[in-house]
Design a protein around this motif. Structure first.
Motif, mmCIF file in Angstrom:
data_model
loop_
_atom_site.group_PDB
_atom_site.id
_atom_site.type_symbol
_atom_site.label_atom_id
_atom_site.label_comp_id
_atom_site.label_asym_id
_atom_site.label_seq_id
_atom_site.Cartn_x
_atom_site.Cartn_y
_atom_site.Cartn_z
ATOM 1 N N ALA A 1 46.818 40.218 41.595
ATOM 2 C CA ALA A 1 47.248 41.197 40.602
ATOM 3 C C ALA A 1 48.764 41.222 40.474
ATOM 4 O O ALA A 1 49.312 41.267 39.370
ATOM 5 C CB ALA A 1 46.719 42.585 40.966
ATOM 6 N N MET A 2 49.458 41.185 41.610
ATOM 7 C CA MET A 2 50.917 41.162 41.570
ATOM 8 C C MET A 2 51.413 39.910 40.854
ATOM 9 O O MET A 2 52.406 39.958 40.128
ATOM 10 C CB MET A 2 51.499 41.266 42.983
ATOM 11 C CG MET A 2 51.292 42.643 43.602
ATOM 12 S SD MET A 2 52.173 42.896 45.174
ATOM 13 C CE MET A 2 51.502 41.614 46.202
ATOM 14 N N GLY B 1 40.418 46.517 44.986
ATOM 15 C CA GLY B 1 40.857 45.311 44.279
ATOM 16 C C GLY B 1 40.789 45.473 42.780
ATOM 17 O O GLY B 1 41.670 45.017 42.049
ATOM 18 N N ALA B 2 39.728 46.142 42.307
ATOM 19 C CA ALA B 2 39.594 46.398 40.871
ATOM 20 C C ALA B 2 40.745 47.266 40.373
ATOM 21 O O ALA B 2 41.291 47.041 39.292
ATOM 22 C CB ALA B 2 38.250 47.063 40.563
ATOM 23 N N GLU C 1 43.781 47.452 41.647
ATOM 24 C CA GLU C 1 44.985 46.611 41.614
ATOM 25 C C GLU C 1 44.995 45.711 40.377
ATOM 26 O O GLU C 1 46.023 45.569 39.709
ATOM 27 C CB GLU C 1 45.075 45.757 42.884
ATOM 28 C CG GLU C 1 45.223 46.534 44.163
ATOM 29 C CD GLU C 1 46.594 47.165 44.345
ATOM 30 O OE1 GLU C 1 47.547 46.786 43.631
ATOM 31 O OE2 GLU C 1 46.719 48.045 45.222
ATOM 32 N N LEU C 2 43.862 45.114 40.075
ATOM 33 C CA LEU C 2 43.772 44.259 38.885
ATOM 34 C C LEU C 2 43.964 45.086 37.617
ATOM 35 O O LEU C 2 44.609 44.638 36.668
ATOM 36 C CB LEU C 2 42.431 43.527 38.861
ATOM 37 C CG LEU C 2 42.275 42.441 39.928
ATOM 38 C CD1 LEU C 2 40.817 42.015 40.040
ATOM 39 C CD2 LEU C 2 43.167 41.242 39.615
ATOM 40 N N ALA C 3 43.432 46.306 37.601
ATOM 41 C CA ALA C 3 43.591 47.182 36.440
ATOM 42 C C ALA C 3 45.071 47.518 36.210
ATOM 43 O O ALA C 3 45.538 47.504 35.063
ATOM 44 C CB ALA C 3 42.784 48.466 36.635
ATOM 45 N N MET C 4 45.787 47.788 37.279
ATOM 46 C CA MET C 4 47.221 48.080 37.134
ATOM 47 C C MET C 4 47.959 46.871 36.569
ATOM 48 O O MET C 4 48.851 47.014 35.740
ATOM 49 C CB MET C 4 47.816 48.525 38.469
ATOM 50 C CG MET C 4 47.362 49.917 38.873
ATOM 51 S SD MET C 4 48.232 50.611 40.304
ATOM 52 C CE MET C 4 47.726 49.507 41.604
ATOM 53 N N ILE D 1 32.124 46.118 42.973
ATOM 54 C CA ILE D 1 32.792 47.147 42.174
ATOM 55 C C ILE D 1 31.747 48.153 41.689
ATOM 56 O O ILE D 1 30.716 47.769 41.141
ATOM 57 C CB ILE D 1 33.519 46.496 40.977
ATOM 58 C CG1 ILE D 1 34.564 45.488 41.485
ATOM 59 C CG2 ILE D 1 34.148 47.552 40.089
ATOM 60 C CD1 ILE D 1 35.111 44.571 40.413
ATOM 61 N N ASN D 2 32.020 49.446 41.898
ATOM 62 C CA ASN D 2 31.106 50.463 41.381
ATOM 63 C C ASN D 2 31.777 51.209 40.221
ATOM 64 O O ASN D 2 32.744 50.719 39.641
ATOM 65 C CB ASN D 2 30.616 51.396 42.497
ATOM 66 C CG ASN D 2 31.710 52.254 43.102
ATOM 67 O OD1 ASN D 2 32.734 52.535 42.478
ATOM 68 N ND2 ASN D 2 31.503 52.689 44.335
ATOM 69 N N GLU D 3 31.257 52.385 39.894
ATOM 70 C CA GLU D 3 31.770 53.129 38.739
ATOM 71 C C GLU D 3 33.257 53.423 38.833
ATOM 72 O O GLU D 3 33.973 53.394 37.841
ATOM 73 C CB GLU D 3 30.999 54.448 38.566
ATOM 74 C CG GLU D 3 29.594 54.291 38.052
ATOM 75 C CD GLU D 3 28.582 53.987 39.163
ATOM 76 O OE1 GLU D 3 28.981 53.891 40.342
ATOM 77 O OE2 GLU D 3 27.393 53.823 38.838
ATOM 78 N N GLU D 4 33.736 53.724 40.034
ATOM 79 C CA GLU D 4 35.152 54.045 40.218
ATOM 80 C C GLU D 4 36.042 52.875 39.789
ATOM 81 O O GLU D 4 36.978 53.037 39.014
ATOM 82 C CB GLU D 4 35.416 54.395 41.684
ATOM 83 C CG GLU D 4 36.858 54.736 41.988
ATOM 84 C CD GLU D 4 37.073 54.970 43.479
ATOM 85 O OE1 GLU D 4 38.231 54.815 43.916
ATOM 86 O OE2 GLU D 4 36.119 55.303 44.196
ATOM 87 N N GLY D 5 35.768 51.698 40.300
ATOM 88 C CA GLY D 5 36.544 50.518 39.941
ATOM 89 C C GLY D 5 36.347 50.120 38.487
ATOM 90 O O GLY D 5 37.286 49.686 37.816
#
Length: 117
Positions: A39-40, A62-63, A65-68, A86-90
């Protein structure tokens, strides 16, 4: 491992597609820590248009971080995260990133923990 790939991505602007799916660079897969490194790199990379991270042991952290990274990256058009943890939060983090990113055209989250009781 994922850190080495991320370092290369930060410096490479000619690679258009990267498939790390089902790739156990680290024991247990790329995981959240590897996703953070990638992600970085996405924040700095200006050439990658397609990234496949299916079955890499990526969870909500991880999701996130990728979203950011998606909020800042304007070249990625396809992100595949099938078969992760990945669940609902990610999933919501990734969805909210799309509000700020109009360049991503394809986001695949098949076979994750979204909607499973």
């Amino acid at each position: 491992g994922a850190r080495d790939v991320a370092m290369a991505l930060k410096q490479n602007s000619s690679l258009a597609s990267l498939d790390l799916g089902q790739n156990c660079l680290l024991k247990g897969g790329i995981g959240d820590d590897g996703a953070r490194e990638l992600a970085m790199a996405l924040v700095e990379n200006s050439g990658l248009t397609s990234l496949e991270l299916g079955s890499c042991g990526i969870g909500n952290r991880g999701a996130r971080e990728l979203a950011m990274a998606l909020k800042e990256n304007s070249t990625l058009t396809s992100l595949e995260l099938d078969g992760n943890e990945i669940n609902e939060e990610g999933g919501l983090d990734l969805l909210m990133a799309l509000v700020q990113n109009s360049d991503l055209r394809s986001l695949s989250l098949e076979d994750n923990e979204i909607g499973r009781a």
